[in-house]
Design an enzyme around this catalytic site. Structure first.
Site, mmCIF file in Angstrom:
data_model
loop_
_atom_site.group_PDB
_atom_site.id
_atom_site.type_symbol
_atom_site.label_atom_id
_atom_site.label_comp_id
_atom_site.label_asym_id
_atom_site.label_seq_id
_atom_site.Cartn_x
_atom_site.Cartn_y
_atom_site.Cartn_z
ATOM 1 N N ASP A 48 16.324 -21.746 85.794
ATOM 2 C CA ASP A 48 16.271 -21.573 87.444
ATOM 3 C C ASP A 48 16.103 -20.036 87.348
ATOM 4 O OD1 ASP A 48 16.944 -21.698 90.009
ATOM 5 O OD2 ASP A 48 17.718 -23.598 89.602
ATOM 6 N N ASP A 100 11.553 -17.302 86.586
ATOM 7 C CA ASP A 100 10.971 -17.738 88.147
ATOM 8 C C ASP A 100 9.593 -18.360 87.810
ATOM 9 O OD1 ASP A 100 11.396 -16.090 91.086
ATOM 10 O OD2 ASP A 100 9.541 -16.985 90.504
ATOM 11 N N LEU A 101 9.457 -19.434 88.572
ATOM 12 C CA LEU A 101 8.136 -19.774 88.498
ATOM 13 C C LEU A 101 6.899 -19.097 88.892
ATOM 14 C CD1 LEU A 101 9.305 -23.327 90.320
ATOM 15 C CD2 LEU A 101 8.463 -23.000 87.969
ATOM 16 N N GLY A 132 11.552 -25.325 92.432
ATOM 17 C CA GLY A 132 10.762 -24.965 93.342
ATOM 18 C C GLY A 132 11.181 -25.257 94.733
ATOM 19 N N SER A 136 7.640 -36.665 95.555
ATOM 20 C CA SER A 136 8.472 -37.005 96.674
ATOM 21 C C SER A 136 7.857 -38.010 97.418
ATOM 22 C CB SER A 136 8.672 -35.677 97.646
ATOM 23 O OG SER A 136 9.249 -35.993 98.795
ATOM 24 N N ASN A 137 8.775 -38.704 98.487
ATOM 25 C CA ASN A 137 8.261 -39.801 99.303
ATOM 26 C C ASN A 137 7.418 -38.923 100.511
ATOM 27 O OD1 ASN A 137 10.312 -39.313 101.806
ATOM 28 N ND2 ASN A 137 11.025 -39.074 100.274
ATOM 29 N N TYR A 147 5.068 -29.329 102.259
ATOM 30 C CA TYR A 147 5.790 -29.711 101.149
ATOM 31 C C TYR A 147 5.250 -30.796 100.609
ATOM 32 C CZ TYR A 147 9.858 -32.021 98.742
ATOM 33 O OH TYR A 147 10.515 -32.898 97.839
ATOM 34 N N LYS A 176 3.414 -31.681 97.010
ATOM 35 C CA LYS A 176 3.729 -32.900 96.040
ATOM 36 C C LYS A 176 2.407 -33.767 95.576
ATOM 37 C CE LYS A 176 8.161 -32.117 95.513
ATOM 38 N NZ LYS A 176 8.632 -31.308 94.423
ATOM 39 N N ARG A 236 17.522 -44.961 107.235
ATOM 40 C CA ARG A 236 16.196 -44.830 106.380
ATOM 41 C C ARG A 236 16.300 -44.621 105.080
ATOM 42 N NH1 ARG A 236 14.080 -39.510 104.983
ATOM 43 N NH2 ARG A 236 12.135 -39.776 103.953
HETATM 44 N N1 NAD Z 1 17.042 -34.110 96.691
HETATM 45 C C1 NAD Z 1 16.308 -35.200 97.013
HETATM 46 O O1 NAD Z 1 16.920 -36.032 97.318
HETATM 47 C C2 NAD Z 1 14.853 -35.090 96.554
HETATM 48 C C3 NAD Z 1 14.131 -36.027 97.100
HETATM 49 C C4 NAD Z 1 12.703 -35.872 96.758
HETATM 50 C C5 NAD Z 1 12.122 -34.945 95.805
HETATM 51 N N2 NAD Z 1 13.152 -34.299 95.239
HETATM 52 C C6 NAD Z 1 12.556 -33.165 94.348
HETATM 53 O O2 NAD Z 1 13.609 -32.952 93.266
HETATM 54 C C7 NAD Z 1 13.332 -31.575 92.920
HETATM 55 C C8 NAD Z 1 14.881 -31.041 92.927
HETATM 56 O O3 NAD Z 1 15.476 -31.209 94.350
HETATM 57 P P1 NAD Z 1 16.644 -30.577 94.590
HETATM 58 O O4 NAD Z 1 17.328 -31.261 95.982
HETATM 59 O O5 NAD Z 1 17.837 -30.370 93.396
HETATM 60 O O6 NAD Z 1 16.330 -29.166 95.272
HETATM 61 P P2 NAD Z 1 17.218 -27.547 95.328
HETATM 62 O O7 NAD Z 1 16.638 -26.774 96.347
HETATM 63 O O8 NAD Z 1 18.716 -28.079 95.332
HETATM 64 O O9 NAD Z 1 16.858 -27.124 94.073
HETATM 65 C C9 NAD Z 1 15.662 -26.439 93.580
HETATM 66 C C10 NAD Z 1 15.851 -25.420 92.697
HETATM 67 O O10 NAD Z 1 14.813 -24.877 92.621
HETATM 68 C C11 NAD Z 1 15.003 -23.412 92.211
HETATM 69 N N3 NAD Z 1 13.718 -22.495 92.550
HETATM 70 C C12 NAD Z 1 13.154 -22.426 93.647
HETATM 71 N N4 NAD Z 1 12.061 -21.585 93.489
HETATM 72 C C13 NAD Z 1 12.184 -21.078 92.236
HETATM 73 C C14 NAD Z 1 11.242 -20.230 91.506
HETATM 74 N N5 NAD Z 1 10.206 -19.639 92.199
HETATM 75 N N6 NAD Z 1 11.502 -20.175 90.319
HETATM 76 C C15 NAD Z 1 12.415 -20.761 89.434
HETATM 77 N N7 NAD Z 1 13.356 -21.531 90.137
HETATM 78 C C16 NAD Z 1 13.150 -21.811 91.645
HETATM 79 C C17 NAD Z 1 16.022 -22.978 93.213
HETATM 80 O O11 NAD Z 1 16.758 -21.961 92.743
HETATM 81 C C18 NAD Z 1 16.977 -24.423 93.215
HETATM 82 O O12 NAD Z 1 18.040 -24.181 92.408
HETATM 83 C C19 NAD Z 1 12.642 -30.925 93.842
HETATM 84 O O13 NAD Z 1 11.444 -30.799 93.257
HETATM 85 C C20 NAD Z 1 12.303 -31.872 95.097
HETATM 86 O O14 NAD Z 1 11.314 -31.538 95.914
HETATM 87 C C21 NAD Z 1 14.235 -34.124 95.769
#
Ligand code: NAD
Length: 269
Positions: free
Chosen positions: A32, A49-50, A71, A109-110, A134, A138, A172
């Site tokens: 991360d 970092d991405l 991300g 994602s949905n 967003y 995806k 939902r």
């Molecule tokens: N939480 C859900 O229910 C859910 C639903 C659909 C999709 N998702 C997908 O699952 C994944 C994880 O979701 P989450 O809820 O844990 O999100 P989150 O925001 O809690 O975690 C995302 C992590 O990505 C890191 N990050 C952001 N930008 C970055 C960068 N430039 N370089 C490196 N790291 C970076 C952040 O520091 C963070 O720790 C995401 O891709 C999200 O779109 C999650």
């Protein structure tokens, strides 16, 4: 699988998954921008970092599989979405290609299909209808995964996740809920199953009221262990959605659809 990298390891989904994957691979490297505050002594963390192609290239040395959670995980301005989920994902796939990574599991994602009405049952081949910048990112991620699988041999497994939580939170999310253990099962399929090339599946548990038909996941052996209706259905079903309104209630993406929505509902679904 040998060495696996999990990006987004400081995030909410990773907090669920890290204990479930402890000891599951020869080596699991968490990554991360900054390490999780609760990093355990037996966990390995490497910052990347991405937006930094060199850091990603270094991260993916001798790595067989990537679980990509990192991300922008919610709606934001275009600059933020693009930096992490468009340019950042491209950087990650490029590093994977150059390093000979075999597989990348992408948390889609949905919200890639959020503008379908709730009474439409979708399969994974349905044309995308993103409900947000967003959601567009995806759709891009799924397309990029297909390109890298078909052209370069980096297999991609794209999970259109509903909502990851220990229990469903509202009406939902009764339909789209995904227990972390079921997500872990899907990720293992993405990393291990020989038939995976560039698949799209839905990330949902065995919910009775699901909006999505998950035939491909089931064909790959997915057998969800959890069901939304097992969790205090009456309480959950009665709960109002946080941003529930005539737009959000109409579409699968809920509040993501309602946000910034302009004009009337005619001809929108
Ligand atoms: N939480 C859900 O229910 C859910 C639903 C659909 C999709 N998702 C997908 O699952 C994944 C994880 O979701 P989450 O809820 O844990 O999100 P989150 O925001 O809690 O975690 C995302 C992590 O990505 C890191 N990050 C952001 N930008 C970055 C960068 N430039 N370089 C490196 N790291 C970076 C952040 O520091 C963070 O720790 C995401 O891709 C999200 O779109 C999650």
């Amino acid at each position: 699988m040998r060495t696996v990298v999990m990006t987004g390891a400081a995030g909410g989904v990773a907090r669920h998954l890290r204990p479930l994957f402890a000891g599951a691979f020869d080596r699991l490297i968490l990554s991360d921008r900054r390490g999780p505050a609760d990093l355990r002594a037996d966990e390995t963390f490497r910052a990347a970092d991405l937006g930094d192609p060199d850091a990603l290239h270094a991260l993916l040395a001798d790595v067989a599989g990537v679980i990509h959670l990192g991300g922008c995980a919610r709606e934001d301005g275009w600059h933020a979405v693009r930096a992490a989920n468009i340019d950042g994902l491209y950087n990650l796939y490029e590093a994977a290609r150059r390093r000979g990574v075999e597989r990348l599991v992408f948390t889609s994602s949905n919200h890639a299909v959020g503008f379908y009405p709730r009474d439409r049952r979708l399969d994974a081949d349905v044309r995308p209808r993103p409900d947000s910048r967003y959601g567009v990112s995806k759709v891009f991620g799924e397309a990029l995964g297909s390109l890298y699988a078909r052209k370069y041999g980096v297999r991609s497994f794209n999970i259109r996740i509903g909502n990851v939580a220990d229990r469903p939170a509202d009406r939902r999310r009764m339909a789209i809920w995904l227990h972390p253990e079921d997500l872990a099962q899907l990720i293992r399929i993405g990393l291990d199953h020989p038939d995976v090339v560039d698949d799209v599946v839905y990330g949902i548990s065995d919910n009775a009221g699901a909006w999505w038909e998950n035939a491909r996941a089931h064909a790959l052996g997915y057998r969800p262990k959890h069901r939304a209706e097992d969790h205090a259905v009456d309480d959950v079903a009665r709960a109002a959605e946080p941003a529930g309104d005539r737009i959000g209630d109409r579409f699968q993406g809920g509040p993501f659809c309602a946000r910034e929505f302009a004009g009337g509902l005619a001809d929108r679904d």
